[in-house]
Write an enzyme that holds these catalytic residues in place. Sequence first.
Site, PDB file in Angstrom:
ATOM      1  N   GLU A  62     124.520  24.848  -7.134  1.00  0.00           N
ATOM      2  CA  GLU A  62     124.220  25.699  -6.305  1.00  0.00           C
ATOM      3  C   GLU A  62     124.326  25.788  -5.173  1.00  0.00           C
ATOM      4  O   GLU A  62     124.505  26.795  -4.211  1.00  0.00           O
ATOM      5  CB  GLU A  62     122.462  25.831  -6.469  1.00  0.00           C
ATOM      6  CG  GLU A  62     121.559  26.950  -5.829  1.00  0.00           C
ATOM      7  CD  GLU A  62     120.087  27.028  -6.335  1.00  0.00           C
ATOM      8  OE1 GLU A  62     119.707  27.887  -5.773  1.00  0.00           O
ATOM      9  OE2 GLU A  62     119.757  25.960  -6.803  1.00  0.00           O
ATOM     10  N   ILE A 120     117.603  20.949  -7.420  1.00  0.00           N
ATOM     11  CA  ILE A 120     116.118  21.314  -7.642  1.00  0.00           C
ATOM     12  C   ILE A 120     115.884  22.450  -7.934  1.00  0.00           C
ATOM     13  O   ILE A 120     115.985  23.530  -7.181  1.00  0.00           O
ATOM     14  CB  ILE A 120     115.461  21.113  -5.952  1.00  0.00           C
ATOM     15  CG1 ILE A 120     115.608  19.631  -5.623  1.00  0.00           C
ATOM     16  CG2 ILE A 120     114.066  21.297  -6.132  1.00  0.00           C
ATOM     17  CD1 ILE A 120     115.073  19.368  -4.356  1.00  0.00           C
ATOM     18  N   ASP A 121     115.776  22.848  -9.327  1.00  0.00           N
ATOM     19  CA  ASP A 121     115.367  24.126  -9.823  1.00  0.00           C
ATOM     20  C   ASP A 121     113.923  24.409  -9.772  1.00  0.00           C
ATOM     21  O   ASP A 121     113.037  23.601 -10.163  1.00  0.00           O
ATOM     22  CB  ASP A 121     115.753  24.241 -11.399  1.00  0.00           C
ATOM     23  CG  ASP A 121     115.514  25.677 -11.784  1.00  0.00           C
ATOM     24  OD1 ASP A 121     116.559  26.371 -11.410  1.00  0.00           O
ATOM     25  OD2 ASP A 121     114.633  25.720 -12.560  1.00  0.00           O
TER      26      ASP A 121
END
Length: 268
Positions: free
Chosen positions: A71, A91-92
């Site tokens: 990401e 870190i979703d």
Amino acid sequence: MDLRHRDTIYQNAKAWVYEAGKIIKEQMNNPLNIETKSDANDLVTILDKQTEKYFVEKIKDKYPDHQIIGEEGYGDQPKELDGTIWVIDPIDGTMNFVHQKKFFAISVGILHNGVGEIGLIYDVMNDILYHVKRGEGAFRDNQQLANLSKDKQLSESIIGMNYFWLCENRLVDYRVMQDFIRTIRGARTYGSAALELAFIAEGTLDGYLSMRLSPWDVAAGIILLQEVGGVVSDVDGNKWDPLNKSSIVASNAALHKTILEIIKKGRK
């Protein structure tokens, strides 16, 4: 993928996920240097970036021929699905991380020639690891997840979806989705696609809808969910594309066709 080689990759990935989670917990109360990306609600912190760099350094050192989709942009930008590709969200659920210090996860999906082979979703604050090796069962820590029921009814289902579906939007008539809400048992929003897919896999949710997600949001969850008989597509029923953003409809297989038919009624 050779199964012995896959197991070695899995063991390394699992160790790195736990170590990354430990680092996040140790540093999460330090100043986070919060920034925005696409809009004011698309947050990124220094820990998102540091965690992705940690994975990239570990992977490139151990497996220099593997590619990485991440990401925060520290990996590669593969155009094809050949070889082994790690799809990582460090870190979703960053908004949850920033505001609540919970309901976020580390998500790592590993594909080989386009096939999802390994998935790990680590609920950091609850210390719960959802994990899968294709064909060997999906697990919540040490407990194997059962295959999803083939008799699930929509009227008895809880679906993960956010409020955008119920407001004026570019994708579907919100009135159709309001009727959909009246049809199901309930709707929930957790703010982490990875965790919501894991919840479907364990049977505590029955479906999940999102208008637009990136591969890193869902790769690990899709691999996990497919292992227990779940189904994933975009809103038009097309197969998930690991290289591009898309809408996501994930559910118990018994519900998928019905959900797609309802969305189709309201498609713009």
